[in-house]
Design a protein around this motif. Sequence first.
Motif, PDB file in Angstrom:
ATOM      1  N   ASP A  81      53.382  37.942  47.676  1.00 38.41           N
ATOM      2  CA  ASP A  81      53.229  38.898  46.573  1.00 38.41           C
ATOM      3  C   ASP A  81      51.764  39.269  46.369  1.00 38.41           C
ATOM      4  O   ASP A  81      51.429  40.418  46.093  1.00 38.41           O
ATOM      5  CB  ASP A  81      53.795  38.315  45.275  1.00 38.41           C
ATOM      6  CG  ASP A  81      55.309  38.152  45.313  1.00 38.41           C
ATOM      7  OD1 ASP A  81      55.962  38.748  46.203  1.00 38.41           O
ATOM      8  OD2 ASP A  81      55.841  37.407  44.458  1.00 38.41           O
ATOM      9  N   THR A  82      50.883  38.290  46.516  1.00 44.47           N
ATOM     10  CA  THR A  82      49.456  38.506  46.307  1.00 44.47           C
ATOM     11  C   THR A  82      48.870  39.461  47.335  1.00 44.47           C
ATOM     12  O   THR A  82      48.064  40.322  46.998  1.00 44.47           O
ATOM     13  CB  THR A  82      48.688  37.164  46.368  1.00 44.47           C
ATOM     14  OG1 THR A  82      49.203  36.319  45.352  1.00 44.47           O
ATOM     15  CG2 THR A  82      47.199  37.363  46.175  1.00 44.47           C
ATOM     16  N   VAL A  83      49.280  39.332  48.588  1.00 43.20           N
ATOM     17  CA  VAL A  83      48.671  40.139  49.657  1.00 43.20           C
ATOM     18  C   VAL A  83      49.526  41.336  50.065  1.00 43.20           C
ATOM     19  O   VAL A  83      49.183  42.061  50.987  1.00 43.20           O
ATOM     20  CB  VAL A  83      48.342  39.278  50.901  1.00 43.20           C
ATOM     21  CG1 VAL A  83      47.313  38.223  50.554  1.00 43.20           C
ATOM     22  CG2 VAL A  83      49.582  38.676  51.509  1.00 43.20           C
ATOM     23  N   GLY A  84      50.636  41.539  49.395  1.00 45.97           N
ATOM     24  CA  GLY A  84      51.447  42.716  49.701  1.00 45.97           C
ATOM     25  C   GLY A  84      52.359  42.524  50.895  1.00 45.97           C
ATOM     26  O   GLY A  84      52.666  43.482  51.586  1.00 45.97           O
ATOM     27  N   GLY A  85      52.774  41.299  51.182  1.00 43.77           N
ATOM     28  CA  GLY A  85      53.717  41.036  52.273  1.00 43.77           C
ATOM     29  C   GLY A  85      53.044  40.384  53.463  1.00 43.77           C
ATOM     30  O   GLY A  85      52.085  40.921  54.014  1.00 43.77           O
ATOM     31  N   LEU A  86      53.532  39.235  53.862  1.00 47.66           N
ATOM     32  CA  LEU A  86      52.926  38.493  54.984  1.00 47.66           C
ATOM     33  C   LEU A  86      53.112  39.196  56.324  1.00 47.66           C
ATOM     34  O   LEU A  86      52.310  39.020  57.236  1.00 47.66           O
ATOM     35  CB  LEU A  86      53.514  37.078  55.049  1.00 47.66           C
ATOM     36  CG  LEU A  86      53.220  36.189  53.844  1.00 47.66           C
ATOM     37  CD1 LEU A  86      53.911  34.841  54.006  1.00 47.66           C
ATOM     38  CD2 LEU A  86      51.734  36.011  53.664  1.00 47.66           C
ATOM     39  N   ALA A  87      54.150  40.000  56.461  1.00 53.03           N
ATOM     40  CA  ALA A  87      54.399  40.693  57.727  1.00 53.03           C
ATOM     41  C   ALA A  87      53.317  41.724  58.033  1.00 53.03           C
ATOM     42  O   ALA A  87      53.217  42.195  59.166  1.00 53.03           O
ATOM     43  CB  ALA A  87      55.774  41.367  57.699  1.00 53.03           C
ATOM     44  N   ASN A  88      52.498  42.068  57.047  1.00 51.17           N
ATOM     45  CA  ASN A  88      51.437  43.062  57.241  1.00 51.17           C
ATOM     46  C   ASN A  88      50.148  42.457  57.790  1.00 51.17           C
ATOM     47  O   ASN A  88      49.144  43.144  57.886  1.00 51.17           O
ATOM     48  CB  ASN A  88      51.142  43.769  55.916  1.00 51.17           C
ATOM     49  CG  ASN A  88      52.323  44.559  55.422  1.00 51.17           C
ATOM     50  OD1 ASN A  88      53.032  45.176  56.206  1.00 51.17           O
ATOM     51  ND2 ASN A  88      52.554  44.531  54.133  1.00 51.17           N
ATOM     52  N   TYR A  89      50.191  41.162  58.136  1.00 52.23           N
ATOM     53  CA  TYR A  89      48.985  40.476  58.573  1.00 52.23           C
ATOM     54  C   TYR A  89      49.169  39.825  59.937  1.00 52.23           C
ATOM     55  O   TYR A  89      50.269  39.426  60.313  1.00 52.23           O
ATOM     56  CB  TYR A  89      48.575  39.411  57.536  1.00 52.23           C
ATOM     57  CG  TYR A  89      48.111  40.057  56.256  1.00 52.23           C
ATOM     58  CD1 TYR A  89      46.770  40.337  56.057  1.00 52.23           C
ATOM     59  CD2 TYR A  89      49.021  40.438  55.290  1.00 52.23           C
ATOM     60  CE1 TYR A  89      46.348  40.969  54.899  1.00 52.23           C
ATOM     61  CE2 TYR A  89      48.608  41.072  54.129  1.00 52.23           C
ATOM     62  CZ  TYR A  89      47.267  41.340  53.946  1.00 52.23           C
ATOM     63  OH  TYR A  89      46.851  41.979  52.818  1.00 52.23           O
ATOM     64  N   GLU A  90      48.051  39.722  60.665  1.00 50.53           N
ATOM     65  CA  GLU A  90      48.043  39.041  61.957  1.00 50.53           C
ATOM     66  C   GLU A  90      48.099  37.530  61.723  1.00 50.53           C
ATOM     67  O   GLU A  90      47.929  37.063  60.600  1.00 50.53           O
ATOM     68  CB  GLU A  90      46.758  39.387  62.731  1.00 50.53           C
ATOM     69  CG  GLU A  90      46.540  40.868  62.982  1.00 50.53           C
ATOM     70  CD  GLU A  90      47.495  41.449  64.003  1.00 50.53           C
ATOM     71  OE1 GLU A  90      48.144  40.676  64.742  1.00 50.53           O
ATOM     72  OE2 GLU A  90      47.597  42.685  64.062  1.00 50.53           O
ATOM     73  N   MET A  91      48.283  36.771  62.788  1.00 51.58           N
ATOM     74  CA  MET A  91      48.230  35.315  62.690  1.00 51.58           C
ATOM     75  C   MET A  91      46.804  34.904  62.321  1.00 51.58           C
ATOM     76  O   MET A  91      45.844  35.552  62.724  1.00 51.58           O
ATOM     77  CB  MET A  91      48.615  34.672  64.029  1.00 51.58           C
ATOM     78  CG  MET A  91      50.082  34.824  64.375  1.00 51.58           C
ATOM     79  SD  MET A  91      51.179  34.048  63.182  1.00 51.58           S
ATOM     80  CE  MET A  91      50.786  32.330  63.413  1.00 51.58           C
ATOM     81  N   PRO A  92      46.658  33.836  61.549  1.00 49.79           N
ATOM     82  CA  PRO A  92      45.306  33.400  61.151  1.00 49.79           C
ATOM     83  C   PRO A  92      44.448  33.021  62.359  1.00 49.79           C
ATOM     84  O   PRO A  92      44.949  32.543  63.365  1.00 49.79           O
ATOM     85  CB  PRO A  92      45.581  32.162  60.297  1.00 49.79           C
ATOM     86  CG  PRO A  92      46.998  32.282  59.859  1.00 49.79           C
ATOM     87  CD  PRO A  92      47.705  33.021  60.952  1.00 49.79           C
ATOM     88  N   GLU A  93      43.163  33.271  62.222  1.00 49.69           N
ATOM     89  CA  GLU A  93      42.186  32.912  63.255  1.00 49.69           C
ATOM     90  C   GLU A  93      41.228  31.903  62.642  1.00 49.69           C
ATOM     91  O   GLU A  93      40.650  32.147  61.592  1.00 49.69           O
ATOM     92  CB  GLU A  93      41.430  34.177  63.685  1.00 49.69           C
ATOM     93  CG  GLU A  93      40.330  33.930  64.676  1.00 49.69           C
ATOM     94  CD  GLU A  93      39.543  35.207  64.974  1.00 49.69           C
ATOM     95  OE1 GLU A  93      38.419  35.072  65.481  1.00 49.69           O
ATOM     96  OE2 GLU A  93      40.043  36.316  64.686  1.00 49.69           O
ATOM     97  N   VAL A  94      41.082  30.744  63.292  1.00 47.06           N
ATOM     98  CA  VAL A  94      40.179  29.712  62.797  1.00 47.06           C
ATOM     99  C   VAL A  94      38.847  29.855  63.539  1.00 47.06           C
ATOM    100  O   VAL A  94      38.794  29.786  64.770  1.00 47.06           O
ATOM    101  CB  VAL A  94      40.761  28.293  63.008  1.00 47.06           C
ATOM    102  CG1 VAL A  94      39.800  27.241  62.470  1.00 47.06           C
ATOM    103  CG2 VAL A  94      42.130  28.172  62.344  1.00 47.06           C
ATOM    104  N   LEU A  95      37.790  30.060  62.782  1.00 47.96           N
ATOM    105  CA  LEU A  95      36.461  30.223  63.367  1.00 47.96           C
ATOM    106  C   LEU A  95      35.851  28.850  63.660  1.00 47.96           C
ATOM    107  O   LEU A  95      36.297  27.843  63.093  1.00 47.96           O
ATOM    108  CB  LEU A  95      35.571  31.009  62.405  1.00 47.96           C
ATOM    109  CG  LEU A  95      36.061  32.420  62.056  1.00 47.96           C
ATOM    110  CD1 LEU A  95      35.089  33.078  61.075  1.00 47.96           C
ATOM    111  CD2 LEU A  95      36.229  33.267  63.294  1.00 47.96           C
ATOM    112  N   PRO A  96      34.841  28.799  64.530  1.00 45.76           N
ATOM    113  CA  PRO A  96      34.210  27.510  64.861  1.00 45.76           C
ATOM    114  C   PRO A  96      33.692  26.748  63.645  1.00 45.76           C
ATOM    115  O   PRO A  96      33.677  25.529  63.634  1.00 45.76           O
ATOM    116  CB  PRO A  96      33.048  27.904  65.792  1.00 45.76           C
ATOM    117  CG  PRO A  96      33.464  29.206  66.378  1.00 45.76           C
ATOM    118  CD  PRO A  96      34.290  29.897  65.319  1.00 45.76           C
TER     119      PRO A  96
END
Length: 124
Positions: A81-96
């Motif tokens: 609800d906060t981000v407007g739908g999880l399907a609208n986002y890529e998989m998370p990327e963990v930085l070094p």
Amino acid sequence: MLALSLTLATPALSQDADPQDEPRGRPLDSILEMFVDRTEKAMRGMVDEIEPELNALLEEMGPEMERLMGAIVPELQKLADTVGGLANYEMPEVLPNGDIIIRRKKDAPPLPEGLIDEDESIDL
């Protein structure tokens, strides 16, 4: 599932079969039917053998899994609800450095009104 697939495929396979290719004069559909039947019996036997242990494991884990899902699902819904739908986002990327970036998909619809604080700068 395998049994169903082979059963459904049997008529199609038997139509294309050359009678000379049939082992010992048995039609291909008869051989496939026997294979499916024996495979199904073997699988049923294995399932029957492990069923008591599987049921005990499910009974033991069931309440904990239900509790866990009861805690996770509402939080995931809040996030969606906060981000407007999880399907609208890529998989998370963990930085070094350990930061996590979740990029919005390029073809995602516009963000809902009031989602972004106008005082914050946004890098797009």
